[in-house]
Design a protein around this motif. Structure first.
Motif, mmCIF file in Angstrom:
data_model
loop_
_atom_site.group_PDB
_atom_site.id
_atom_site.type_symbol
_atom_site.label_atom_id
_atom_site.label_comp_id
_atom_site.label_asym_id
_atom_site.label_seq_id
_atom_site.Cartn_x
_atom_site.Cartn_y
_atom_site.Cartn_z
ATOM 1 N N GLY A 187 0.772 -1.245 0.000
ATOM 2 C CA GLY A 187 0.000 0.000 0.000
ATOM 3 C C GLY A 187 0.801 1.291 0.000
ATOM 4 N N HIS A 188 2.110 1.215 -0.188
ATOM 5 C CA HIS A 188 2.904 2.449 -0.183
ATOM 6 C C HIS A 188 3.790 2.569 -1.420
ATOM 7 C CE1 HIS A 188 1.420 3.100 3.836
ATOM 8 N NE2 HIS A 188 1.681 1.838 4.076
ATOM 9 N N VAL A 189 3.383 1.860 -2.470
ATOM 10 C CA VAL A 189 4.156 1.884 -3.714
ATOM 11 C C VAL A 189 3.837 3.172 -4.460
ATOM 12 C CG1 VAL A 189 4.529 0.738 -5.916
ATOM 13 C CG2 VAL A 189 4.095 -0.621 -3.855
ATOM 14 N N ASN A 239 7.222 4.565 -0.472
ATOM 15 C CA ASN A 239 7.556 5.819 0.219
ATOM 16 C C ASN A 239 7.392 5.707 1.742
ATOM 17 O OD1 ASN A 239 4.777 6.094 0.564
ATOM 18 N ND2 ASN A 239 4.561 7.532 -1.160
#
Ligand SMILES: *[C@@H]1O[C@H](CO)[C@@H](O)[C@H](O)[C@H]1NC(C)=O
Ligand SMILES: *[C@@H]1O[C@H](CO)[C@@H](O)[C@H](O)[C@H]1NC(C)=O
Ligand SMILES: *[C@@H]1O[C@H](CO)[C@@H](O)[C@H](O)[C@H]1NC(C)=O
Length: 309
Positions: free
Chosen positions: A39-41, A79
């Motif tokens: 979920g942070h790509v 991130n």
């Protein structure tokens, strides 16, 4: 031969060395197989050798870590790190995870990489993170503000403290600066004190008239005067029939007394959802219930801090 390729190969070998022998070479990060950060790509590179992901991550200022999809030559640049979001670090046999080991920008330290909250910065960077200004979202993934973080606490008021008096609706007010779920708040005494009559001595937070003992009377409410911290169910009254003080307006907070420098409230069972400009108030208990305030005097000034989940 491409020098980058050789560097990458050396790099991978050193990492394998760490995994196998955990001794000879001291590299700070190693890959974690069978896990990835979900979920942070923020960027995906295809048709890259897994070793190339290391360099592709270093090319992006906001890259904190990456996932490699094994056998498909896919690099997923994240991130966030797994430390920032442990709940999103989950098993996947087709991937491995790698934290950026060189020149990683601390979360919240640049405007391009805002954190969710001061608390997320502590999760990401560790307890020893310095107090100071950090970039955080004031609205989910949109507005960014520069916040004062002290450990996981976000200071809410600016330079000026928030002051509240003891009578005539002299509540103090402040506006939240970030939307989200508040776990608890704290007040730090800056100056002044209050009295609940003209006989007993002053207190930062309450009334030193004997029947109150160590109970305190400083209450954080919403703009409708509804008690938030402590929550209404923690408030007490004297229950003297017909007397002014038979309405709930004080509380005990174990570990804190009339002249504690700070007042840290207990965590809310149900965190409070706030919007980014929501007004909040600080009331003195007797002023709040409009009873027994005639002979009150004084003013306490505080800094206000919130802990977001
Ligand atoms: C971080 O990545 C998420 C998607 O995973 C994206 O929504 C967000 O905008 C990114 N933030 C930054 C600062 O790049
Ligand atoms: C809070 O915000 C309102 C309107 O957005 C403003 O009128 C008020 O002055 C603010 N209060 C403080 C203490 O900043
Ligand atoms: C103290 O307060 C009482 C009212 O509670 C008042 O009658 C009295 O005059 C006050 N004394 C002084 C010295 O202000």
């Amino acid at each position: 031969m491409n020098p980058k390729f050789w560097l990458a190969t050396m790099f991978l070998m050193s990492r394998i060395g760490v995994l196998d022998a955990n001794s000879r070479c001291h590299v700070t990060e190693s890959s974690i197989g069978g896990m990835y950060l979900r979920g942070h790509v923020f960027k995906v590179h295809r048709d890259e050798l897994p070793e190339e992901c290391f360099f592709l991550c270093e090319e992006e200022v906001t890259c904190q870590s990456y996932n490699v999809v094994i056998g498909q030559n896919i690099c997923e640049l994240n991130n966030r790190t797994k430390e920032a979001r442990p709940e999103d670090f989950i098993p996947d046999q087709r991937r491995f995870y790698m934290k950026r080991s060189r020149n990683r920008v601390p979360l919240g330290s640049i405007k391009e990489l805002p954190a969710e909250s001061c608390n997320e910065i502590v999760s990401s960077e560790g307890e020893q993170v310095a107090d100071g200004k950090y970039w955080i979202y004031s609205e989910e993934n949109s507005e960014v503000i520069e916040a004062s973080c002290e450990e996981s606490w976000q200071k809410i008021n600016g330079e000026e403290p928030v002051c509240f008096g003891a009578k005539d609706n002299q509540y103090g007010s402040f506006n939240m600066t970030k939307s989200g779920r508040v776990k608890t708040m704290k007040l730090i005494h800056k100056s002044g004190s209050v009295r609940c009559n003209n006989v007993t001595i002053s207190s930062y937070w309450g009334c030193t008239w004997t029947p109150y003992k160590d109970n305190l009377m400083t209450i954080i409410t919403d703009a409708n005067k509804k008690a938030i911290l402590p929550p209404a169910e923690d408030l007490k009254a004297f229950k003297t029939p017909g007397h002014f003080d038979n309405k709930e307006h004080f509380y005990s907070l174990p570990g804190y007394h009339h002249n504690s420098i700070e007042l840290v409230f207990r965590n809310l069972v149900n965190p409070l959802s706030v919007s980014s400009n929501q007004e909040m108030q600080i009331w003195y208990g007797q002023d709040w219930i409009d009873r027994g305030e005639e002979d009150n005097s004084g003013k306490t000034c505080v800094d206000v801090y919130a802990w977001y989940e």
